[in-house]
Design an enzyme around this catalytic site. Structure first.
Site, mmCIF file in Angstrom:
data_model
loop_
_atom_site.group_PDB
_atom_site.id
_atom_site.type_symbol
_atom_site.label_atom_id
_atom_site.label_comp_id
_atom_site.label_asym_id
_atom_site.label_seq_id
_atom_site.Cartn_x
_atom_site.Cartn_y
_atom_site.Cartn_z
ATOM 1 N N TYR A 25 0.845 -1.204 0.000
ATOM 2 C CA TYR A 25 0.000 0.000 0.000
ATOM 3 C C TYR A 25 0.873 1.244 0.000
ATOM 4 O O TYR A 25 1.763 1.368 0.831
ATOM 5 C CB TYR A 25 -0.911 0.051 1.232
ATOM 6 C CG TYR A 25 -1.954 -1.013 1.350
ATOM 7 C CD1 TYR A 25 -2.243 -1.881 0.283
ATOM 8 C CD2 TYR A 25 -2.678 -1.181 2.530
ATOM 9 C CE1 TYR A 25 -3.211 -2.858 0.414
ATOM 10 C CE2 TYR A 25 -3.648 -2.154 2.656
ATOM 11 C CZ TYR A 25 -3.901 -3.002 1.602
ATOM 12 O OH TYR A 25 -4.858 -3.976 1.734
ATOM 13 N N LEU A 47 -21.690 1.301 -1.430
ATOM 14 C CA LEU A 47 -22.743 1.105 -0.434
ATOM 15 C C LEU A 47 -22.938 2.318 0.470
ATOM 16 O O LEU A 47 -23.790 2.298 1.343
ATOM 17 C CB LEU A 47 -22.452 -0.149 0.391
ATOM 18 C CG LEU A 47 -22.446 -1.450 -0.427
ATOM 19 C CD1 LEU A 47 -22.016 -2.630 0.433
ATOM 20 C CD2 LEU A 47 -23.817 -1.707 -1.046
ATOM 21 N N LEU A 90 -17.474 -1.869 2.021
ATOM 22 C CA LEU A 90 -18.463 -0.935 1.480
ATOM 23 C C LEU A 90 -18.452 -0.941 -0.046
ATOM 24 O O LEU A 90 -18.926 0.011 -0.674
ATOM 25 C CB LEU A 90 -18.205 0.485 2.006
ATOM 26 C CG LEU A 90 -18.493 0.708 3.483
ATOM 27 C CD1 LEU A 90 -18.071 2.108 3.913
ATOM 28 C CD2 LEU A 90 -19.979 0.484 3.777
ATOM 29 N N ALA A 91 -17.916 -2.019 -0.635
ATOM 30 C CA ALA A 91 -17.859 -2.132 -2.099
ATOM 31 C C ALA A 91 -17.223 -0.878 -2.699
ATOM 32 O O ALA A 91 -17.778 -0.233 -3.597
ATOM 33 C CB ALA A 91 -19.247 -2.384 -2.683
#
Length: 317
Positions: free
Chosen positions: A53, A220, A215-216
């Site tokens: 990341y 969402l 939360l997609a």
């Protein structure tokens, strides 16, 4: 704030893990520090990151998230005992730095410890399966790290039920450390990876489950309801796949339950994951203190049996 046992890892977490993927990507170091201070003050106690990341962001090389967390810990050493550090190894960082060989894991942990500015990682996870390396080699490398006090527990991410079962069998047969946690993609829309054999295995083996893309990627939250909305964030381009009858039906159900609970759609979506069978905690990130406050509210949100069923029906595959 209530906590849950993270499988058989020996760790206990608040049932929402803060996603550190935003550090060094959509938030700079100063804002990252504000968010890290805020999550500790609010009572959250787990941060998920990875050595890769945020490799995908222009100009980044990977390790930016861990580096920012490490700078924060160096500036706030008294807060190390207030947070659990969850990171990962195995993603392709370029230059041959990928996979789950003993050499890669032993080198990777040193890099992560240096960036995080700590002497021990609470949960070290295999970021993705590596079929080119025997499970025994990977697990023996983790055994070394645990014995050396550099890692407290291990987990895996993106494993299929077959791959996870094979790894657990090797641990059992050879007396090696076992994966205590699983990190699958799971949310009201994306359920195929975890529902079914993988969930059954995780429950049977007592694994802690921490879900990503909970939360997609923001769908969402209810902010994205048409093609015209996709410009609202850097993730927008990847959300078009959700703009179908099923996706919009899930949003409609979220709208109804959110109104009943006087909560946001995102809070309801996270509460649904927290209450789902086999799940210990969803991972969710925030880029503002307002979004962080919403994550904290989600932890306290309790959905009724009828509301859970309504969301389940809307999201059924």
């Amino acid at each position: 704030m209530k906590v849950r046992a993270l499988g058989q890892s020996g760790l206990s977490i608040v049932p929402l893990v803060f996603g550190g993927n935003v550090f060094g990507w959509t938030v700079d170091q100063a804002q990252s520090f504000r968010l890290l201070d805020g999550l500790v003050d609010a009572g959250l106690n787990a941060i998920d990151t990875a050595d890769c990341y945020s490799l995908w962001a222009p100009g980044n090389q990977g390790g930016e998230s861990e580096t920012i967390i490490g700078h924060w810990l160096a500036a706030n050493p008294h807060k190390r005992d207030k947070v659990l550090l969850l990171t990962k190894v195995g993603w392709d960082l370029g230059g041959g730095r990928k996979g789950l060989s003993r050499q890669r894991i032993l080198a990777g942990v040193e890099d992560s410890l240096r960036r995080l500015q700590t002497d021990c990682i609470d949960l070290y996870q295999s970021h993705c399966p590596d079929d080119s390396v025997p499970h025994e080699e990977t697990l023996r490398a983790y055994e070394t790290l645990i014995k050396d006090g550099k890692v407290r527990a291990i987990g895996c991410s993106n494993y299929s039920a077959t791959q996870l079962q094979a790894a657990l069998d090797i641990s059992r047969e050879l007396g090696l450390p076992r994966y205590a946690t699983l990190q699958p993609e799971y949310n009201l829309y994306d359920r195929a990876q975890f529902d079914g054999a993988l969930k059954s295995l995780a429950v049977q083996e007592g694994l802690g489950v921490i879900t990503y893309f909970s939360l997609a990627s923001g769908f969402l939250s209810g902010k994205y309801r048409s093609e015209a909305d996709l410009h609202k964030s850097q993730r927008g381009g990847g959300l078009a796949k959700y703009l179908n009858a099923r996706g919009l039906g899930i949003l409609a159900a979220l709208d109804d339950v959110a109104a009943e609970q006087q909560a946001s759609q995102a809070e309801v979506a996270l509460a649904w994951v927290m209450a789902s069978e086999g799940v210990t905690a969803p991972i969710a990130s925030a880029t503002s203190t307002g979004q962080l406050a919403s994550l904290v509210r989600a932890v306290a949100l309790e959905l009724s049996t009828e509301q859970m069923a309504r969301l389940e029906q809307a999201s059924a595959l």
